[in-house]
Design a protein around this motif. Structure first.
Motif, PDB file in Angstrom:
ATOM      1  N   HIS A   1      -1.276  11.590   1.998  1.00 34.60           N
ATOM      2  CA  HIS A   1      -0.846  11.411   0.317  1.00 34.60           C
ATOM      3  C   HIS A   1      -1.439  10.343  -0.187  1.00 34.60           C
ATOM      4  O   HIS A   1      -2.461   9.277   0.658  1.00 34.60           O
ATOM      5  N   GLY A   2      -2.586  10.570  -1.205  1.00 38.31           N
ATOM      6  CA  GLY A   2      -3.590   9.018  -1.464  1.00 38.31           C
ATOM      7  C   GLY A   2      -3.162   7.340  -1.676  1.00 38.31           C
ATOM      8  O   GLY A   2      -3.518   6.840  -1.235  1.00 38.31           O
ATOM      9  N   GLY A   3      -1.740   7.191  -1.200  1.00 39.06           N
ATOM     10  CA  GLY A   3      -1.214   6.404  -1.684  1.00 39.06           C
ATOM     11  C   GLY A   3      -1.210   5.639   0.015  1.00 39.06           C
ATOM     12  O   GLY A   3      -1.340   4.480   0.145  1.00 39.06           O
ATOM     13  N   PHE A   4      -1.115   6.601   0.967  1.00 35.42           N
ATOM     14  CA  PHE A   4      -0.923   6.191   2.361  1.00 35.42           C
ATOM     15  C   PHE A   4      -2.392   5.446   2.382  1.00 35.42           C
ATOM     16  O   PHE A   4      -2.827   4.594   3.360  1.00 35.42           O
ATOM     17  N   ILE A   5      -3.347   5.924   2.024  1.00 32.36           N
ATOM     18  CA  ILE A   5      -4.759   5.496   2.328  1.00 32.36           C
ATOM     19  C   ILE A   5      -5.683   4.901   1.352  1.00 32.36           C
ATOM     20  O   ILE A   5      -6.435   4.441   1.445  1.00 32.36           O
ATOM     21  N   ASP A   6      -5.143   4.314   0.729  1.00 34.00           N
ATOM     22  CA  ASP A   6      -5.342   3.035  -1.476  1.00 34.00           C
ATOM     23  C   ASP A   6      -6.748   4.530  -1.548  1.00 34.00           C
ATOM     24  O   ASP A   6      -7.808   3.732  -1.986  1.00 34.00           O
ATOM     25  N   LEU A   7      -5.793   5.687  -1.719  1.00 33.96           N
ATOM     26  CA  LEU A   7      -7.500   6.704  -2.483  1.00 33.96           C
ATOM     27  C   LEU A   7      -7.880   6.263  -3.776  1.00 33.96           C
ATOM     28  O   LEU A   7      -9.206   6.315  -3.740  1.00 33.96           O
TER      29      LEU A   7
ATOM     30  N   GLY B   1       8.836  13.377 -10.285  1.00 32.14           N
ATOM     31  CA  GLY B   1       7.832  12.282 -10.013  1.00 32.14           C
ATOM     32  C   GLY B   1       6.369  13.310  -9.872  1.00 32.14           C
ATOM     33  O   GLY B   1       4.884  13.171  -9.370  1.00 32.14           O
ATOM     34  N   GLU B   2       7.119  14.856  -9.849  1.00 33.20           N
ATOM     35  CA  GLU B   2       6.111  15.770  -9.707  1.00 33.20           C
ATOM     36  C   GLU B   2       4.504  15.276 -10.678  1.00 33.20           C
ATOM     37  O   GLU B   2       3.606  16.109 -10.177  1.00 33.20           O
ATOM     38  N   ASP B   3       4.960  15.760 -11.402  1.00 33.09           N
ATOM     39  CA  ASP B   3       3.322  15.294 -12.874  1.00 33.09           C
ATOM     40  C   ASP B   3       2.824  14.533 -12.422  1.00 33.09           C
ATOM     41  O   ASP B   3       1.608  14.585 -12.739  1.00 33.09           O
ATOM     42  N   LEU B   4       3.202  12.896 -11.230  1.00 37.04           N
ATOM     43  CA  LEU B   4       2.251  12.290 -11.314  1.00 37.04           C
ATOM     44  C   LEU B   4       1.481  12.540  -9.760  1.00 37.04           C
ATOM     45  O   LEU B   4       0.345  12.390  -9.244  1.00 37.04           O
ATOM     46  N   TRP B   5       2.538  13.605  -9.732  1.00 35.46           N
ATOM     47  CA  TRP B   5       1.908  14.028  -8.177  1.00 35.46           C
ATOM     48  C   TRP B   5       0.466  14.956  -9.021  1.00 35.46           C
ATOM     49  O   TRP B   5      -0.361  15.710  -8.160  1.00 35.46           O
ATOM     50  N   SER B   6       0.321  15.946  -9.813  1.00 37.79           N
ATOM     51  CA  SER B   6      -0.355  16.895 -10.503  1.00 37.79           C
ATOM     52  C   SER B   6      -1.063  16.608 -11.384  1.00 37.79           C
ATOM     53  O   SER B   6      -2.168  17.049 -11.920  1.00 37.79           O
TER      54      SER B   6
ATOM     55  N   SER C   1      -5.233  15.858  -6.095  1.00 37.53           N
ATOM     56  CA  SER C   1      -4.576  15.767  -7.557  1.00 37.53           C
ATOM     57  C   SER C   1      -4.994  13.420  -6.802  1.00 37.53           C
ATOM     58  O   SER C   1      -5.868  13.120  -5.876  1.00 37.53           O
ATOM     59  N   LYS C   2      -4.875  13.509  -7.475  1.00 41.53           N
ATOM     60  CA  LYS C   2      -4.221  11.690  -7.645  1.00 41.53           C
ATOM     61  C   LYS C   2      -3.752  11.103  -6.948  1.00 41.53           C
ATOM     62  O   LYS C   2      -3.899   9.561  -6.431  1.00 41.53           O
ATOM     63  N   GLU C   3      -2.929  11.849  -6.013  1.00 45.26           N
ATOM     64  CA  GLU C   3      -1.835  11.170  -4.695  1.00 45.26           C
ATOM     65  C   GLU C   3      -1.674  12.181  -4.148  1.00 45.26           C
ATOM     66  O   GLU C   3      -2.062  12.082  -2.940  1.00 45.26           O
ATOM     67  N   LEU C   4      -1.413  13.974  -4.203  1.00 47.73           N
ATOM     68  CA  LEU C   4      -1.315  14.318  -3.172  1.00 47.73           C
ATOM     69  C   LEU C   4      -2.648  14.993  -3.141  1.00 47.73           C
ATOM     70  O   LEU C   4      -3.781  15.481  -3.160  1.00 47.73           O
ATOM     71  N   THR C   5      -3.165  15.098  -1.295  1.00 46.18           N
ATOM     72  CA  THR C   5      -4.274  15.117  -0.979  1.00 46.18           C
ATOM     73  C   THR C   5      -4.893  17.153  -0.677  1.00 46.18           C
ATOM     74  O   THR C   5      -4.165  17.670  -0.650  1.00 46.18           O
ATOM     75  N   ALA C   6      -6.230  17.011  -1.114  1.00 48.70           N
ATOM     76  CA  ALA C   6      -6.721  18.483  -0.340  1.00 48.70           C
ATOM     77  C   ALA C   6      -8.080  17.833   0.105  1.00 48.70           C
ATOM     78  O   ALA C   6      -8.607  17.468  -0.964  1.00 48.70           O
ATOM     79  N   PHE C   7      -8.839  18.748   1.112  1.00 49.04           N
ATOM     80  CA  PHE C   7      -9.974  18.063   1.929  1.00 49.04           C
ATOM     81  C   PHE C   7     -10.670  19.695   1.731  1.00 49.04           C
ATOM     82  O   PHE C   7     -10.309  20.410   2.515  1.00 49.04           O
ATOM     83  N   LEU C   8     -11.417  19.028   1.119  1.00 53.17           N
ATOM     84  CA  LEU C   8     -12.453  20.948   1.546  1.00 53.17           C
ATOM     85  C   LEU C   8     -13.684  20.312   2.575  1.00 53.17           C
ATOM     86  O   LEU C   8     -14.379  18.665   2.485  1.00 53.17           O
TER      87      LEU C   8
ATOM     88  N   MET D   1       0.658  -1.351  -0.342  1.00 53.20           N
ATOM     89  CA  MET D   1       0.278   0.001  -0.078  1.00 53.20           C
ATOM     90  C   MET D   1       0.793   0.916   0.114  1.00 53.20           C
ATOM     91  O   MET D   1       0.707   2.490  -0.799  1.00 53.20           O
ATOM     92  N   PHE D   2       1.978   1.304   1.140  1.00 49.87           N
ATOM     93  CA  PHE D   2       2.851   2.218   0.521  1.00 49.87           C
ATOM     94  C   PHE D   2       3.726   2.094   0.471  1.00 49.87           C
ATOM     95  O   PHE D   2       4.674   3.818  -0.211  1.00 49.87           O
ATOM     96  N   LEU D   3       4.124   1.559  -0.558  1.00 54.60           N
ATOM     97  CA  LEU D   3       5.608   1.493  -1.332  1.00 54.60           C
ATOM     98  C   LEU D   3       5.945   1.938  -2.419  1.00 54.60           C
ATOM     99  O   LEU D   3       6.859   2.581  -2.350  1.00 54.60           O
ATOM    100  N   ARG D   4       4.854   2.119  -3.498  1.00 57.55           N
ATOM    101  CA  ARG D   4       4.768   3.393  -3.945  1.00 57.55           C
ATOM    102  C   ARG D   4       4.468   4.736  -4.377  1.00 57.55           C
ATOM    103  O   ARG D   4       5.224   5.797  -4.588  1.00 57.55           O
ATOM    104  N   LEU D   5       4.761   5.237  -2.525  1.00 52.18           N
ATOM    105  CA  LEU D   5       5.327   6.451  -2.539  1.00 52.18           C
ATOM    106  C   LEU D   5       6.599   6.684  -2.510  1.00 52.18           C
ATOM    107  O   LEU D   5       6.774   7.948  -2.028  1.00 52.18           O
TER     108      LEU D   5
END
Length: 288
Positions: free
Chosen positions: A240-246, A28-33, A50-57, A1-5
């Protein structure tokens, strides 16, 4: 779950080991965006990252709260995601942070200017936000546009708006002011608690003791693990999305999962266990 980070985090750490100005892009920044359609997690809680860097409203009757923003270029994406959900970015009244690294606090200056929001940051990370990363104990260089902090908070302080209250838990180690947040939420008519975990990643080059910029990193990290274990974690969320299997959980939601897949106390425990194991491995190597 965490390795790809680990690959992008290693790339981030590598920036601290070279005596060159911070580059415009990081491997790797392109994947983060990479965009991800925004979606609802709980009654007043939405995903806008994004698909990897989380933001919550977090939406309230008196305005909204935004937690994190990703790398600097993710700012417009986050605002577009807010609009796509039918909300007005000008209703964002408060900006809060998990930690003061460029891949989470990168667009704060832009977001603050675009929304007029107040920025609320932990005491340990506030100087780093205001210096754009130059005062970070590890990287020592400007990596994102500096942003003015309006309110400094400590462990146990709260951020309240429109009857909604988040509680800050300082879970230092990844940064000096790494902040995890708890938030009461309603999911399918049931009262739950969301836990937004900052990070339990020990970057290559971190020293548990002996770093003049952060001599008590190891003790803080161990304390943070204990703090997180003490929290109720119904909805497991993180920086990070990968931490939580987003993406997997988002796919399950789209497929009509009978229960909200973000309700994942077992995954939360596994993440904390993984962080503790990382600490023990570094301790076994003498803390370096």
């Amino acid at each position: 779950m965490f390795l790809r980070l680990f690959a992008p985090l290693v790339a981030l750490a590598a920036l601290a080991l070279v005596a060159t100005p911070a580059p415009a892009a990081v491997p790797g920044e392109d994947l983060w965006s990479e965009p991800l359609a925004p979606f609802k997690i709980a009654d007043n809680l939405y995903y806008v990252g994004s698909k990897e860097l989380t933001a919550f409203l977090i939406v309230t009757p008196k305005g909204d709260i935004l937690l994190d923003g990703g790398v600097p270029k993710n700012g417009p994406m986050v605002l577009d995601n807010v609009r796509a959900l039918g909300f007005d970015p000008h209703d964002i009244k408060i900006l809060i942070n998990s930690h003061a690294h460029f891949d989470h606090a990168g667009p704060f200056a832009m977001l603050k200017q675009a929304t007029g929001a107040q920025m609320v940051i932990s005491r340990g990370d506030a100087p780093v936000i205001e210096s754009g990363g130059e005062t970070d104990f590890f990287f020592h260089k400007r990596m994102f546009p500096p942003a003015k902090v309006d309110r400094v908070i400590d462990d146990g302080d709260t951020v309240s708006l429109g009857g909604v209250t988040l509680t800050a838990h300082i879970t230092a180690g990844h940064t000096k002011g790494c902040t995890s947040w708890t938030l009461p939420v309603t999911v399918d008519g049931q009262a739950k608690q969301a836990l937004f975990i900052c990070s339990l990643t020990l970057l290559p080059g971190y020293r548990l003791t002996g770093d003049p910029g952060y001599p008590n990193l190891g003790a803080d990290f161990a304390r943070s693990i204990a703090t997180l274990r003490a929290q109720r974690c119904d909805l497991f969320l993180a920086s990070h999305g990968g931490f939580i299997d987003l993406l997997k959980k988002r796919e399950a939601m789209l497929a009509g999962a009978k229960t909200n897949p973000f309700i994942d106390p077992a995954g939360c425990k596994a993440y904390i266990d993984h962080g503790e194991a990382s600490l023990h491995r570094l301790e076994a190597r003498g803390g370096q």
